[in-house]
Design a protein around this motif. Structure first.
Motif, PDB file in Angstrom:
ATOM      1  N   ASP A 249      40.363  56.026  37.545  1.00 32.96           N
ATOM      2  CA  ASP A 249      40.727  56.410  36.176  1.00 32.96           C
ATOM      3  C   ASP A 249      41.354  55.266  35.395  1.00 32.96           C
ATOM      4  OD1 ASP A 249      39.760  58.897  36.821  1.00 32.96           O
ATOM      5  OD2 ASP A 249      41.735  59.750  37.242  1.00 32.96           O
ATOM      6  N   GLY A 250      40.742  54.085  35.506  1.00 35.17           N
ATOM      7  CA  GLY A 250      41.187  52.958  34.706  1.00 35.17           C
ATOM      8  C   GLY A 250      40.781  53.135  33.254  1.00 35.17           C
ATOM      9  N   GLY A 251      41.444  52.379  32.376  1.00 36.60           N
ATOM     10  CA  GLY A 251      41.149  52.465  30.953  1.00 36.60           C
ATOM     11  C   GLY A 251      41.324  51.130  30.264  1.00 36.60           C
ATOM     12  N   PHE A 252      40.528  50.894  29.224  1.00 34.59           N
ATOM     13  CA  PHE A 252      40.557  49.605  28.524  1.00 34.59           C
ATOM     14  C   PHE A 252      41.639  49.615  27.452  1.00 34.59           C
ATOM     15  CE2 PHE A 252      36.240  50.100  30.203  1.00 34.59           C
ATOM     16  CZ  PHE A 252      36.138  48.930  30.950  1.00 34.59           C
ATOM     17  N   ASN A 253      42.890  49.558  27.904  1.00 31.78           N
ATOM     18  CA  ASN A 253      44.035  49.561  27.007  1.00 31.78           C
ATOM     19  C   ASN A 253      45.193  48.861  27.714  1.00 31.78           C
ATOM     20  OD1 ASN A 253      45.678  51.723  28.511  1.00 31.78           O
ATOM     21  ND2 ASN A 253      43.751  52.804  28.081  1.00 31.78           N
ATOM     22  N   ALA A 254      46.331  48.727  27.045  1.00 33.30           N
ATOM     23  CA  ALA A 254      47.448  47.972  27.598  1.00 33.30           C
ATOM     24  C   ALA A 254      47.977  48.584  28.892  1.00 33.30           C
ATOM     25  CB  ALA A 254      48.570  47.875  26.565  1.00 33.30           C
ATOM     26  N   LEU A 255      47.849  49.907  29.060  1.00 34.06           N
ATOM     27  CA  LEU A 255      48.311  50.564  30.286  1.00 34.06           C
ATOM     28  C   LEU A 255      47.289  50.472  31.404  1.00 34.06           C
ATOM     29  CD1 LEU A 255      49.927  53.806  28.773  1.00 34.06           C
ATOM     30  CD2 LEU A 255      51.056  51.656  29.429  1.00 34.06           C
ATOM     31  N   GLN A 256      46.047  50.098  31.074  1.00 26.74           N
ATOM     32  CA  GLN A 256      44.940  50.006  32.028  1.00 26.74           C
ATOM     33  C   GLN A 256      44.657  51.339  32.713  1.00 26.74           C
ATOM     34  OE1 GLN A 256      45.116  46.556  34.618  1.00 26.74           O
ATOM     35  NE2 GLN A 256      46.107  45.305  33.071  1.00 26.74           N
ATOM     36  N   LYS A 257      45.025  52.434  32.071  1.00 24.80           N
ATOM     37  CA  LYS A 257      44.780  53.781  32.592  1.00 24.80           C
ATOM     38  C   LYS A 257      44.074  54.607  31.524  1.00 24.80           C
ATOM     39  CE  LYS A 257      46.209  55.624  35.844  1.00 24.80           C
ATOM     40  NZ  LYS A 257      45.547  55.911  37.158  1.00 24.80           N
ATOM     41  N   ALA A 258      43.157  55.464  31.963  1.00 23.15           N
ATOM     42  CA  ALA A 258      42.487  56.365  31.032  1.00 23.15           C
ATOM     43  C   ALA A 258      43.522  57.228  30.313  1.00 23.15           C
ATOM     44  CB  ALA A 258      41.495  57.242  31.788  1.00 23.15           C
ATOM     45  N   LEU A 259      43.455  57.278  28.998  1.00 30.77           N
ATOM     46  CA  LEU A 259      44.423  58.024  28.205  1.00 30.77           C
ATOM     47  C   LEU A 259      43.901  59.382  27.764  1.00 30.77           C
ATOM     48  CD1 LEU A 259      45.687  55.104  25.922  1.00 30.77           C
ATOM     49  CD2 LEU A 259      46.768  56.027  27.979  1.00 30.77           C
ATOM     50  N   LEU A 260      42.600  59.511  27.686  1.00 29.35           N
ATOM     51  CA  LEU A 260      41.971  60.746  27.222  1.00 29.35           C
ATOM     52  C   LEU A 260      41.495  61.571  28.411  1.00 29.35           C
ATOM     53  CD1 LEU A 260      40.053  58.932  24.403  1.00 29.35           C
ATOM     54  CD2 LEU A 260      41.754  60.712  24.008  1.00 29.35           C
ATOM     55  N   PRO A 261      41.198  62.851  28.190  1.00 30.76           N
ATOM     56  CA  PRO A 261      40.718  63.686  29.300  1.00 30.76           C
ATOM     57  C   PRO A 261      39.476  63.096  29.958  1.00 30.76           C
ATOM     58  CG  PRO A 261      41.316  65.060  27.432  1.00 30.76           C
ATOM     59  CD  PRO A 261      41.379  63.637  26.946  1.00 30.76           C
ATOM     60  N   ILE A 262      39.435  63.163  31.281  1.00 32.64           N
ATOM     61  CA  ILE A 262      38.326  62.606  32.067  1.00 32.64           C
ATOM     62  C   ILE A 262      37.094  63.497  31.933  1.00 32.64           C
ATOM     63  CG2 ILE A 262      37.636  61.919  34.400  1.00 32.64           C
ATOM     64  CD1 ILE A 262      39.926  60.258  33.217  1.00 32.64           C
ATOM     65  N   PHE A 263      35.924  62.884  31.918  1.00 35.84           N
ATOM     66  CA  PHE A 263      34.686  63.676  31.972  1.00 35.84           C
ATOM     67  C   PHE A 263      34.762  64.590  33.194  1.00 35.84           C
ATOM     68  CE2 PHE A 263      33.185  60.218  29.259  1.00 35.84           C
ATOM     69  CZ  PHE A 263      32.355  60.880  28.365  1.00 35.84           C
ATOM     70  N   PRO A 264      34.571  65.895  33.011  1.00 42.87           N
ATOM     71  CA  PRO A 264      34.880  66.838  34.100  1.00 42.87           C
ATOM     72  C   PRO A 264      33.966  66.763  35.311  1.00 42.87           C
ATOM     73  CG  PRO A 264      33.911  67.983  32.212  1.00 42.87           C
ATOM     74  CD  PRO A 264      34.199  66.581  31.768  1.00 42.87           C
ATOM     75  N   GLY A 265      32.745  66.246  35.169  1.00 43.53           N
ATOM     76  CA  GLY A 265      31.807  66.290  36.279  1.00 43.53           C
ATOM     77  C   GLY A 265      31.713  65.022  37.096  1.00 43.53           C
ATOM     78  N   LEU A 266      32.607  64.061  36.879  1.00 38.46           N
ATOM     79  CA  LEU A 266      32.485  62.776  37.552  1.00 38.46           C
ATOM     80  C   LEU A 266      32.841  62.847  39.023  1.00 38.46           C
ATOM     81  CD1 LEU A 266      33.995  60.236  34.977  1.00 38.46           C
ATOM     82  CD2 LEU A 266      31.672  61.169  35.126  1.00 38.46           C
ATOM     83  N   THR A 267      32.141  62.035  39.818  1.00 35.71           N
ATOM     84  CA  THR A 267      32.478  61.880  41.229  1.00 35.71           C
ATOM     85  C   THR A 267      33.664  60.923  41.367  1.00 35.71           C
ATOM     86  OG1 THR A 267      31.024  59.975  41.525  1.00 35.71           O
ATOM     87  CG2 THR A 267      30.038  62.176  41.816  1.00 35.71           C
ATOM     88  N   GLU A 268      34.221  60.836  42.565  1.00 33.28           N
ATOM     89  CA  GLU A 268      35.311  59.883  42.800  1.00 33.28           C
ATOM     90  C   GLU A 268      34.855  58.456  42.526  1.00 33.28           C
ATOM     91  OE1 GLU A 268      37.201  60.251  46.563  1.00 33.28           O
ATOM     92  OE2 GLU A 268      37.624  62.402  46.340  1.00 33.28           O
ATOM     93  N   GLU A 269      33.630  58.144  42.928  1.00 40.32           N
ATOM     94  CA  GLU A 269      33.105  56.802  42.678  1.00 40.32           C
ATOM     95  C   GLU A 269      33.017  56.528  41.179  1.00 40.32           C
ATOM     96  OE1 GLU A 269      29.112  54.047  43.480  1.00 40.32           O
ATOM     97  OE2 GLU A 269      29.160  56.155  44.118  1.00 40.32           O
ATOM     98  N   GLU A 270      32.520  57.497  40.415  1.00 39.77           N
ATOM     99  CA  GLU A 270      32.361  57.299  38.972  1.00 39.77           C
ATOM    100  C   GLU A 270      33.708  57.191  38.263  1.00 39.77           C
ATOM    101  OE1 GLU A 270      28.062  59.588  38.447  1.00 39.77           O
ATOM    102  OE2 GLU A 270      29.938  60.731  38.455  1.00 39.77           O
ATOM    103  N   ARG A 271      34.738  57.802  38.833  1.00 42.17           N
ATOM    104  CA  ARG A 271      36.076  57.679  38.246  1.00 42.17           C
ATOM    105  C   ARG A 271      36.718  56.329  38.575  1.00 42.17           C
ATOM    106  NH1 ARG A 271      39.224  63.443  38.656  1.00 42.17           N
ATOM    107  NH2 ARG A 271      40.857  62.105  37.753  1.00 42.17           N
TER     108      ARG A 271
END
Length: 430
Positions: A249-271
């Motif tokens: 659940d990385g994200g392209f922002n200063a926190l490097q974490k996803a800030l918005l709700p995750i796509f619900p159907g993703l696998t662990e690999e896709e996350r």
């Protein structure tokens, strides 16, 4: 004196060698106006072109206009719900019957009031009853082929193009759990003139090599050396890679974490990864755990493009009460990355105009660029004036083969174009 010489065509052979031996395309391909004019027909005149999303025209009567390589095109949803692409050029004297965007019941030419239905058919042409042999049914607006893939609307300036969807099968698999056809689109920004060649844009979008350098800090969770490239075949319509994260659940922002709700159907690999895809010559598409994003590319000349940047969100994400606040934070991070890319691509284009511009060599992290070369060189070869030669084998008869490496897939002559039974309404399920 033309730049479209046999020597230039044969020089492309170095760009389709295996990545470890390949060289970049000659600078001429990025800077010369004659070469760009050649591309307008050999590439943009032959390929599927993305105009946007079907959701851009959600209701019957909705329309929006796009200009691509000098052609004005109208994307419209008919009274029957079908998405069509029409030429807005009145077939009487050539005036445009549609500009901008809006909603209407029909298109009426302001000059002489010829009126066209939303399907392009001519429904009204007063004072034409004395014109010999005039048959209203033969004077509708030109209607272009349409395919809708994952919610994106593609059209072609070619009357009977080879179907697109089968050549995007690897992207269907790559993006299956993001449900892109259901996603809600949101524009980030639009620039009518960015100072670089359209290929520079495509190369940068899918370039993992620069991420850990140019974007050091904000991109550290997604390091360059975790890039992986999907195989490329000569008939593919897309080039794609994935890039692993150091944590989920990385994200392209200063926190490097996803800030918005995750796509619900993703696998662990896709996350734990992002994915980037090119559908040349007009669409760049990427996904992260909490958002997808796409760039629409419209060349203006050899050194300038118009670009639109949009996000895609799963419908469930918008139910978050703090969606807008989180989106602003997320977009701020992305905008910082985009600003760095603008600096780099502007500098690349400026450097390519120099007499000292190199034909550089690739890192193993730039396999996507070598695959893009394969896609380009096949089209250059097939469209070369006077009949091209196979750039991977100088001196031989023309062939659409894309690489001279011994492990490249063999390629025969170009596949026959499949007829389009209903070119105005071919919709492909995601």
């Amino acid at each position: 004196m033309t730049v479209l010489t046999p020597q230039l065509l044969e020089s492309f052979a170095d760009s389709v060698l295996p990545t470890a031996r390949a060289s970049t395309l000659p600078a001429t391909c990025y800077t010369d106006e004659e070469f760009f004019a050649f591309e307008k027909e050999a590439v943009f005149g032959q390929e599927w072109l993305c105009l946007g999303r079907a959701s851009d025209v959600p209701n019957p009567g909705d329309y929006t206009n796009v200009e691509l390589v000098g052609e004005r095109l109208t994307l419209v949803r008919g009274h029957d719900g079908t998405v069509r692409v029409l030429s807005p050029v009145c077939q009487h004297r050539g005036m445009l019957v549609s500009e901008g965007r809006g909603n209407c019941r029909a298109f009426k030419c302001a000059y002489h009031h010829w009126t066209y239905g939303l399907d392009g058919g001519l429904v009204g042409a007063r004072e034409m009853d004395r014109t010999e042999g005039f048959d209203k049914s033969q004077w509708g607006l030109p209607s272009l082929p349409v395919e809708i893939w994952q919610g994106f609307v593609f059209t072609s300036l070619k009357a009977n193009p080879e179907p697109l969807a089968p050549r995007l099968a690897k992207l269907d698999e790559l993006f299956a759990h993001y449900e892109l056809d259901r996603c809600v689109s949101r524009k980030s920004f639009e620039s009518p003139s960015m100072p670089w060649n359209w290929k520079v844009m495509f190369e940068n979008f899918n370039d993992g090599y620069h991420a850990s350098r140019l974007h050091a800090g904000v991109h550290d969770f997604c390091p360059s050396n975790r890039s992986s490239f999907l195989p490329y075949a000569p008939d593919d319509a897309a080039i794609a890679r994935t890039n692993g994260f150091l944590f989920p659940d990385g994200g392209f922002n200063a926190l490097q974490k996803a800030l918005l709700p995750i796509f619900p159907g993703l696998t662990e690999e896709e996350r734990s990864r992002a994915a980037f895809a090119l559908v040349p010559p007009t669409l760049c598409l990427g996904v992260a755990p909490d958002q997808a994003f796409y760039f629409l590319i419209r060349p203006k000349d050899a050194g300038h493009i118009e670009v639109e940047v949009h996000y895609l969100f799963h419908p469930d994400a918008l139910r978050d009460r703090l969606f807008e606040e989180k989106f602003q934070l997320s977009e701020a991070g992305v905008n910082g990355i985009v600003a760095q890319d603008v600096m780099a691509t502007t500098g690349v284009q400026q450097g390519l105009t120099s007499r000292f511009a190199p034909r550089g060599r690739y890192s193993y992290l730039e396999e996507a660029q070598q695959q893009f070369n394969q896609w380009l060189v096949r089209r250059y070869t097939e469209g070369w004036p006077g009949g091209g030669r196979d750039a991977s084998s100088p001196g031989t008869a023309s062939s659409p083969g894309t690489a001279s490496s011994p492990d490249a897939a063999p390629s025969d002559s170009a596949p026959a174009l499949a007829p389009v039974s209903d070119p105005t309404a071919r919709e492909v399920a995601a």
